[in-house]
Design a protein around this motif. Structure first.
Motif, PDB file in Angstrom:
ATOM      1  N   ARG A   1     -12.888  23.645  15.281  1.00 46.69           N
ATOM      2  CA  ARG A   1     -12.059  23.989  16.441  1.00 46.69           C
ATOM      3  C   ARG A   1     -10.990  22.913  16.587  1.00 46.69           C
ATOM      4  O   ARG A   1     -11.295  21.717  16.588  1.00 46.69           O
TER       5      ARG A   1
ATOM      6  N   ARG B   1     -18.119  22.399  13.950  1.00 43.74           N
ATOM      7  CA  ARG B   1     -19.272  23.064  14.573  1.00 43.74           C
ATOM      8  C   ARG B   1     -20.124  23.692  13.478  1.00 43.74           C
ATOM      9  O   ARG B   1     -19.578  24.250  12.517  1.00 43.74           O
TER      10      ARG B   1
ATOM     11  N   ASN C   1     -20.195  29.011  16.990  1.00 42.20           N
ATOM     12  CA  ASN C   1     -19.918  28.721  18.410  1.00 42.20           C
ATOM     13  C   ASN C   1     -21.051  27.909  19.045  1.00 42.20           C
ATOM     14  O   ASN C   1     -22.223  28.248  18.877  1.00 42.20           O
TER      15      ASN C   1
ATOM     16  N   ASP D   1      -9.428  28.229  15.581  1.00 42.63           N
ATOM     17  CA  ASP D   1     -10.656  28.116  14.783  1.00 42.63           C
ATOM     18  C   ASP D   1     -10.290  28.230  13.304  1.00 42.63           C
ATOM     19  O   ASP D   1      -9.620  29.192  12.912  1.00 42.63           O
TER      20      ASP D   1
ATOM     21  N   GLU E   1      -9.314  32.419  14.051  1.00 39.20           N
ATOM     22  CA  GLU E   1      -8.692  33.015  15.231  1.00 39.20           C
ATOM     23  C   GLU E   1      -7.897  31.954  15.979  1.00 39.20           C
ATOM     24  O   GLU E   1      -8.113  30.751  15.789  1.00 39.20           O
TER      25      GLU E   1
ATOM     26  N   ASN F   1      -7.092  31.082  19.968  1.00 33.06           N
ATOM     27  CA  ASN F   1      -7.361  31.374  21.382  1.00 33.06           C
ATOM     28  C   ASN F   1      -6.221  30.818  22.225  1.00 33.06           C
ATOM     29  O   ASN F   1      -5.915  29.630  22.135  1.00 33.06           O
TER      30      ASN F   1
END
Ligand SMILES: Nc1ncnc2c1ncn2[C@@H]1O[C@H](COP(=O)(O)OP(=O)(O)O)[C@@H](O)[C@H]1O
Ligand SMILES: [Mg+2]
Length: 152
Positions: free
Chosen positions: A50, A64, A73, A108, A121, A123
Motif C-alpha cells: 500500500r 502487507r 488487506n 495497491d 487498484e 483508492n
C-alpha cells in the motif's frame, strides 16, 4: 482470475475464481452490480504493497501479507510492516495516482514476475488508520499541509 465489484473495501468484494463453474455462479450473483475482471497475479498471492500519495508525492508505504487468504488487506487478516520502496515501485505508484487524477490516493501494488510491480487498484478515499499504526505517519497531517499549501 479475480472478479472485483466496483464498490467495496477491505477485500470484502474481491473474489478469486478458480473454476469455470464458479465464474458463471459469481457472474449470475452479480447481476446488476458493476464489476471488473482481472488476471489473478499468483506471484502476489497473500501479499501486496500500500502506497499513500498526497499531491503526487509518496508520504507513506507498507507491505502487507496474509498467511490465510489471497487478499493481503489488514482488515481481512493481513499483517503489515514498513517497506522501503524500490525506484520502480515508487514511479509506478505515482503514475497510477496521476493517471486517475487523484491528488490523494492509496495505491495497491502487486508483485508480478521477478517481483515486477503491478497496479492492483487506486483508492481515492484511502483508509489511513492502519498505515498510521504501522509507520507512525499520519497521512491526514500531510493532506492538511497540502491543502493549506494550495490555499496560500
Ligand atoms: N488481480 C489480483 N491478483 C492477486 N491478488 C489480488 C488481485 N486483486 C486483488 N488482490 C488481493 O486482494 C486484495 C484486495 O483487493 P483490492 O483490489 O485492493 O480491493 P479492496 O478495495 O477491497 O482493497 C489486494 O490487496 C490483494 O492482496
Ligand atoms: Mg485494496
Amino acid at each position: 482470475m479475480i472478479i472485483k465489484e466496483g464498490h467495496g473495501s477491505f477485500g470484502m468484494k474481491v473474489y478469486l475464481i478458480e473454476t469455470e463453474e464458479a465464474f458463471f455462479t459469481k457472474v449470475d450473483e452479480l447481476r446488476g452490480v458493476d464489476y471488473v475482471f482481472q488476471e489473478f497475479i499468483e506471484t502476489s498471492r497473500g501479499r501486496d504493497i500500500r502506497v499513500n500519495i498526497v499531491g503526487g508525492e509518496i508520504v507513506a508505504a507498507m507491505h502487507r501479507s496474509s498467511e490465510t487468504d489471497f487478499r493481503a488487506n489488514i482488515t481481512n487478516g493481513g499483517v503489515a510492516s514498513i517497506i522501503e520502496l524500490t525506484a520502480e515501485q515508487k514511479e509506478l505508484a505515482i503514475r497510477a495516482a496521476e493517471a486517475v487524477g487523484a491528488e490523494f490516493a492509496g495505491v495497491d501494488l502487486l508483485y508480478g514476475d521477478n517481483e515486477k510491480p503491478l497496479v492492483c487498484e487506486v483508492n481515492a478515499a484511502a483508509h489511513i488508520r492502519n498505515i498510521y499504526n504501522v509507520t507512525g505517519i499520519n497521512v491526514a497531517d500531510k493532506m492538511i499541509e497540502y491543502i493549506l499549501g494550495k490555499l496560500s
